[in-house]
Design a protein around this motif. Structure first.
Motif, PDB file in Angstrom:
ATOM      1  N   THR A 149     -10.194 -14.277  -7.572  1.00 38.79           N
ATOM      2  CA  THR A 149     -10.375 -12.528  -7.835  1.00 38.79           C
ATOM      3  C   THR A 149     -10.016 -11.503  -7.101  1.00 38.79           C
ATOM      4  O   THR A 149     -10.085 -10.609  -6.706  1.00 38.79           O
ATOM      5  CB  THR A 149     -12.228 -12.261  -8.611  1.00 38.79           C
ATOM      6  OG1 THR A 149     -12.967 -12.427  -7.294  1.00 38.79           O
ATOM      7  CG2 THR A 149     -12.443 -12.832  -9.665  1.00 38.79           C
ATOM      8  N   GLY A 150      -9.462 -12.267  -5.581  1.00 39.54           N
ATOM      9  CA  GLY A 150      -9.934 -12.042  -4.802  1.00 39.54           C
ATOM     10  C   GLY A 150      -7.942 -10.884  -4.506  1.00 39.54           C
ATOM     11  O   GLY A 150      -7.425 -11.057  -5.616  1.00 39.54           O
ATOM     12  N   ARG A 151      -7.763  -9.546  -3.617  1.00 38.24           N
ATOM     13  CA  ARG A 151      -6.407  -8.894  -2.951  1.00 38.24           C
ATOM     14  C   ARG A 151      -6.141  -9.076  -2.044  1.00 38.24           C
ATOM     15  O   ARG A 151      -6.847  -9.188  -1.663  1.00 38.24           O
ATOM     16  CB  ARG A 151      -7.046  -7.826  -3.949  1.00 38.24           C
ATOM     17  CG  ARG A 151      -8.293  -7.033  -3.591  1.00 38.24           C
ATOM     18  CD  ARG A 151      -9.293  -7.424  -4.531  1.00 38.24           C
ATOM     19  NE  ARG A 151      -9.858  -6.151  -4.296  1.00 38.24           N
ATOM     20  CZ  ARG A 151     -11.570  -6.838  -4.304  1.00 38.24           C
ATOM     21  NH1 ARG A 151     -11.998  -7.904  -4.555  1.00 38.24           N
ATOM     22  NH2 ARG A 151     -12.032  -6.232  -3.771  1.00 38.24           N
ATOM     23  N   ILE A 152      -5.321  -8.730  -1.444  1.00 34.45           N
ATOM     24  CA  ILE A 152      -3.788  -8.855  -0.362  1.00 34.45           C
ATOM     25  C   ILE A 152      -3.029  -7.141  -0.317  1.00 34.45           C
ATOM     26  O   ILE A 152      -2.658  -7.042  -1.577  1.00 34.45           O
ATOM     27  CB  ILE A 152      -3.315 -10.870  -0.527  1.00 34.45           C
ATOM     28  CG1 ILE A 152      -4.615 -11.284  -0.524  1.00 34.45           C
ATOM     29  CG2 ILE A 152      -2.808  -9.818   0.505  1.00 34.45           C
ATOM     30  CD1 ILE A 152      -3.459 -12.799  -0.804  1.00 34.45           C
ATOM     31  N   ILE A 153      -3.458  -7.231   0.668  1.00 35.68           N
ATOM     32  CA  ILE A 153      -2.867  -5.304   1.006  1.00 35.68           C
ATOM     33  C   ILE A 153      -2.041  -5.783   2.178  1.00 35.68           C
ATOM     34  O   ILE A 153      -2.770  -6.004   3.293  1.00 35.68           O
ATOM     35  CB  ILE A 153      -4.012  -4.325   0.751  1.00 35.68           C
ATOM     36  CG1 ILE A 153      -4.771  -4.315   0.009  1.00 35.68           C
ATOM     37  CG2 ILE A 153      -2.930  -3.259   0.996  1.00 35.68           C
ATOM     38  CD1 ILE A 153      -6.071  -4.807  -0.301  1.00 35.68           C
ATOM     39  N   MET A 154      -1.203  -5.788   2.621  1.00 42.04           N
ATOM     40  CA  MET A 154      -0.685  -5.362   3.373  1.00 42.04           C
ATOM     41  C   MET A 154       0.900  -4.043   3.504  1.00 42.04           C
ATOM     42  O   MET A 154       1.085  -3.558   2.441  1.00 42.04           O
ATOM     43  CB  MET A 154       0.985  -6.370   2.453  1.00 42.04           C
ATOM     44  CG  MET A 154       0.799  -7.461   2.511  1.00 42.04           C
ATOM     45  SD  MET A 154      -0.054  -8.196   3.820  1.00 42.04           S
ATOM     46  CE  MET A 154      -0.183 -10.034   4.126  1.00 42.04           C
ATOM     47  N   LEU A 229       1.798 -15.920  -5.563  1.00 42.01           N
ATOM     48  CA  LEU A 229       1.456 -14.247  -5.889  1.00 42.01           C
ATOM     49  C   LEU A 229       2.153 -13.129  -6.468  1.00 42.01           C
ATOM     50  O   LEU A 229       3.258 -13.453  -6.272  1.00 42.01           O
ATOM     51  CB  LEU A 229       0.604 -13.813  -4.181  1.00 42.01           C
ATOM     52  CG  LEU A 229      -0.099 -14.637  -3.865  1.00 42.01           C
ATOM     53  CD1 LEU A 229       0.135 -14.715  -1.980  1.00 42.01           C
ATOM     54  CD2 LEU A 229      -1.501 -14.296  -3.945  1.00 42.01           C
ATOM     55  N   VAL A 230       1.244 -11.990  -7.463  1.00 44.53           N
ATOM     56  CA  VAL A 230       2.276 -10.831  -7.807  1.00 44.53           C
ATOM     57  C   VAL A 230       1.730 -10.030  -7.187  1.00 44.53           C
ATOM     58  O   VAL A 230       0.655  -9.483  -6.763  1.00 44.53           O
ATOM     59  CB  VAL A 230       1.822 -11.075  -9.202  1.00 44.53           C
ATOM     60  CG1 VAL A 230       2.894 -12.180 -10.386  1.00 44.53           C
ATOM     61  CG2 VAL A 230       0.309 -11.370  -9.693  1.00 44.53           C
ATOM     62  N   VAL A 231       2.572  -8.793  -7.401  1.00 40.76           N
ATOM     63  CA  VAL A 231       2.880  -7.156  -6.706  1.00 40.76           C
ATOM     64  C   VAL A 231       1.368  -6.732  -8.162  1.00 40.76           C
ATOM     65  O   VAL A 231       1.898  -6.676  -9.217  1.00 40.76           O
ATOM     66  CB  VAL A 231       3.837  -6.071  -6.407  1.00 40.76           C
ATOM     67  CG1 VAL A 231       3.094  -5.256  -5.902  1.00 40.76           C
ATOM     68  CG2 VAL A 231       3.983  -7.240  -5.256  1.00 40.76           C
ATOM     69  N   ILE A 262       3.275  -0.027   0.699  1.00 37.34           N
ATOM     70  CA  ILE A 262       2.605  -0.544   0.949  1.00 37.34           C
ATOM     71  C   ILE A 262       1.626  -1.495  -0.364  1.00 37.34           C
ATOM     72  O   ILE A 262       1.528  -0.775  -1.509  1.00 37.34           O
ATOM     73  CB  ILE A 262       0.518   0.349   1.492  1.00 37.34           C
ATOM     74  CG1 ILE A 262       0.719   0.615   2.653  1.00 37.34           C
ATOM     75  CG2 ILE A 262      -1.396  -0.813   1.098  1.00 37.34           C
ATOM     76  CD1 ILE A 262      -0.377   1.870   3.363  1.00 37.34           C
ATOM     77  N   PHE A 263       1.446  -2.838  -0.837  1.00 36.71           N
ATOM     78  CA  PHE A 263       1.470  -3.396  -1.932  1.00 36.71           C
ATOM     79  C   PHE A 263       0.537  -4.125  -1.517  1.00 36.71           C
ATOM     80  O   PHE A 263      -0.409  -4.928  -0.529  1.00 36.71           O
ATOM     81  CB  PHE A 263       3.044  -3.810  -1.927  1.00 36.71           C
ATOM     82  CG  PHE A 263       3.064  -5.128  -0.711  1.00 36.71           C
ATOM     83  CD1 PHE A 263       3.118  -6.093  -0.811  1.00 36.71           C
ATOM     84  CD2 PHE A 263       3.994  -4.265   0.097  1.00 36.71           C
ATOM     85  CE1 PHE A 263       3.530  -7.010  -0.219  1.00 36.71           C
ATOM     86  CE2 PHE A 263       4.528  -5.716   0.708  1.00 36.71           C
ATOM     87  CZ  PHE A 263       4.168  -6.526   0.922  1.00 36.71           C
ATOM     88  N   ARG A 264      -0.369  -4.441  -2.871  1.00 36.99           N
ATOM     89  CA  ARG A 264      -1.291  -5.272  -2.779  1.00 36.99           C
ATOM     90  C   ARG A 264      -0.531  -6.455  -3.735  1.00 36.99           C
ATOM     91  O   ARG A 264      -0.148  -6.405  -5.128  1.00 36.99           O
ATOM     92  CB  ARG A 264      -2.131  -4.431  -4.015  1.00 36.99           C
ATOM     93  CG  ARG A 264      -3.928  -5.169  -4.303  1.00 36.99           C
ATOM     94  CD  ARG A 264      -4.453  -4.521  -4.394  1.00 36.99           C
ATOM     95  NE  ARG A 264      -5.014  -4.109  -6.609  1.00 36.99           N
ATOM     96  CZ  ARG A 264      -5.658  -3.952  -7.163  1.00 36.99           C
ATOM     97  NH1 ARG A 264      -6.704  -2.945  -6.551  1.00 36.99           N
ATOM     98  NH2 ARG A 264      -5.642  -3.366  -8.102  1.00 36.99           N
ATOM     99  N   LEU A 265      -1.373  -7.660  -3.423  1.00 34.54           N
ATOM    100  CA  LEU A 265      -1.048  -9.245  -4.033  1.00 34.54           C
ATOM    101  C   LEU A 265      -2.218  -9.571  -4.356  1.00 34.54           C
ATOM    102  O   LEU A 265      -3.043  -9.644  -3.911  1.00 34.54           O
ATOM    103  CB  LEU A 265      -0.744 -10.590  -2.844  1.00 34.54           C
ATOM    104  CG  LEU A 265       0.903  -9.275  -2.647  1.00 34.54           C
ATOM    105  CD1 LEU A 265       0.887 -10.251  -0.957  1.00 34.54           C
ATOM    106  CD2 LEU A 265       1.911  -9.460  -3.130  1.00 34.54           C
ATOM    107  N   VAL A 266      -2.372  -9.829  -6.133  1.00 29.26           N
ATOM    108  CA  VAL A 266      -3.290 -10.892  -6.789  1.00 29.26           C
ATOM    109  C   VAL A 266      -2.464 -12.322  -6.791  1.00 29.26           C
ATOM    110  O   VAL A 266      -1.026 -12.628  -7.075  1.00 29.26           O
ATOM    111  CB  VAL A 266      -3.937 -10.593  -8.191  1.00 29.26           C
ATOM    112  CG1 VAL A 266      -4.088  -9.258  -7.142  1.00 29.26           C
ATOM    113  CG2 VAL A 266      -2.885  -9.998  -8.736  1.00 29.26           C
ATOM    114  N   LEU A 267      -3.315 -13.538  -7.213  1.00 29.53           N
ATOM    115  CA  LEU A 267      -3.241 -13.983  -7.900  1.00 29.53           C
ATOM    116  C   LEU A 267      -2.326 -14.132  -8.943  1.00 29.53           C
ATOM    117  O   LEU A 267      -2.521 -13.601 -10.184  1.00 29.53           O
ATOM    118  CB  LEU A 267      -3.808 -16.093  -7.886  1.00 29.53           C
ATOM    119  CG  LEU A 267      -4.776 -15.618  -6.376  1.00 29.53           C
ATOM    120  CD1 LEU A 267      -5.979 -17.110  -6.620  1.00 29.53           C
ATOM    121  CD2 LEU A 267      -3.297 -17.219  -5.590  1.00 29.53           C
ATOM    122  N   LEU A 268      -1.034 -15.145  -9.192  1.00 28.14           N
ATOM    123  CA  LEU A 268      -1.106 -15.222 -10.807  1.00 28.14           C
ATOM    124  C   LEU A 268      -1.742 -15.643 -11.563  1.00 28.14           C
ATOM    125  O   LEU A 268      -1.846 -15.435 -13.346  1.00 28.14           O
ATOM    126  CB  LEU A 268       0.525 -15.442 -10.869  1.00 28.14           C
ATOM    127  CG  LEU A 268       1.678 -15.699 -12.031  1.00 28.14           C
ATOM    128  CD1 LEU A 268       1.911 -14.255 -12.918  1.00 28.14           C
ATOM    129  CD2 LEU A 268       2.712 -16.704 -12.142  1.00 28.14           C
TER     130      LEU A 268
END
Ligand SMILES: C[S@@+](CC[C@H](N)C(=O)[O-])C[C@H]1O[C@@H](n2cnc3c(N)ncnc32)[C@H](O)[C@@H]1O
Length: 270
Positions: A149-154, A229-231, A262-268
């Motif tokens: 359920t995690g998120r990645i922010i770059m 991963l998807v945005v 700034i974008f957020r990625l989550v698992l597809l």
């Protein structure tokens, strides 16, 4: 040691670390007005969450998240940056675990992923991707340490409107009706698709230039898509806190031009 330009930038980072720490402290206007609030919004951290801040520098983002029961691990490949980050954090009353990790070194990434399998709710990377000659090792690593359920922010300087491809233009004219001096700002983009790597001194006065790997948006995101991963969120903040008449080229005088992408990625497929 990883291949490519890493050793050169690593030496430069170790030499720049003190200047960066002294200049940025807990963040300049770019951090305080744009990066940190947007990271917080997209991360939506809750008590009990585990955060991984990669390429942490002196730990500005790591310390910002280290509150309300949020546990933070932060990494960098530069010993000098880690040392400053630890020192600053000790004096802040916050708790962050700092570890050395080269994001281009596949075996080090594998080892880290074995130590922290699917451990993190949130991964943050601020002003980091431009540092990396190759995004594939990082993109393949992230799903291994992210909770389903995690998120990645770059957070990045906006690749379309900011350096190295885009230049600030300032026009000073005199209004013929009022006689008043007027300033108009615009962005000139002459190249976008194929640039660099270029040398950059991002902070005026920093001792050593650093290699900067510009990528157009499709190349910036492509390796993450390839890794599953998807945005699902994007923000393009610009300075809205008022213009700066004393410094025509100030980024505050470009309120219509986003400073950050700034974008957020989550698992597809979590
Ligand atoms: C522009 S600084 C940003 C620091 C911090 N994230 C911030 O926003 O204040 C980039 C950081 O990435 C680190 N870095 C660059 N290449 C790296 C690599 N291959 N592995 C790990 N860290 C790296 C540098 O040491 C530096 O601390």
């Amino acid at each position: 040691m990883a291949c490519g330009a890493t050793p050169a930038n690593l030496g430069q980072w170790n030499k720049n670390a003190e200047f960066w720490d002294q200049t940025l402290g807990e963040g300049n206007d770019l951090f305080l007005e744009l990066i940190l609030p947007t990271l917080e919004e997209l991360a939506d951290a809750k008590p009990g969450d585990k955060v991984l801040d990669i390429g942490t520098g002196n730990g500005i983002v790591a310390r910002r998240f280290a509150r309300d029961g949020v546990h933070v691990v932060a990494t960098d490949y530069s010993e000098a940056q880690i040392e400053n980050a630890r020192r600053r954090t000790e004096g802040s009353g916050k708790v962050v675990t700092f570890l050395q990790l080269d994001l281009l070194d596949k075996s080090a990434l594998d080892e880290f992923a074995e130590q922290f399998p699917q451990e993190f709710d949130i991964v943050t990377g601020s002003m980091l991707l431009k540092e990396l000659s190759d995004l594939k090792p990082l993109a393949e690593f992230l799903p291994k340490v992210l909770k389903p359920t995690g998120r990645i922010i770059m957070a990045n300087l906006h690749p379309c409107f900011r350096k190295p491809g885009a230049h600030r233009v300032v026009e000073v004219t005199e209004n013929p009706r009022t006689g008043a001096q007027e300033i108009q700002t615009l962005i000139k983009v002459s190249r976008y698709l194929n640039i660099g790597p270029v040398q950059s001194k991002a902070l005026r006065g920093q001792p050593e230039p650093l290699l900067w790997f510009h990528r157009p948006i499709h190349q910036l995101l492509g390796p993450f898509f390839d890794a599953g991963l998807v945005v699902n969120m994007v923000r393009e903040p610009s300075f809205q806190s008022g213009e700066d008449p004393s410094l025509a080229q100030s980024y505050h005088n470009f309120p219509q031009i986003p400073m950050q992408f700034i974008f957020r990625l989550v698992l597809l497929n979590p």
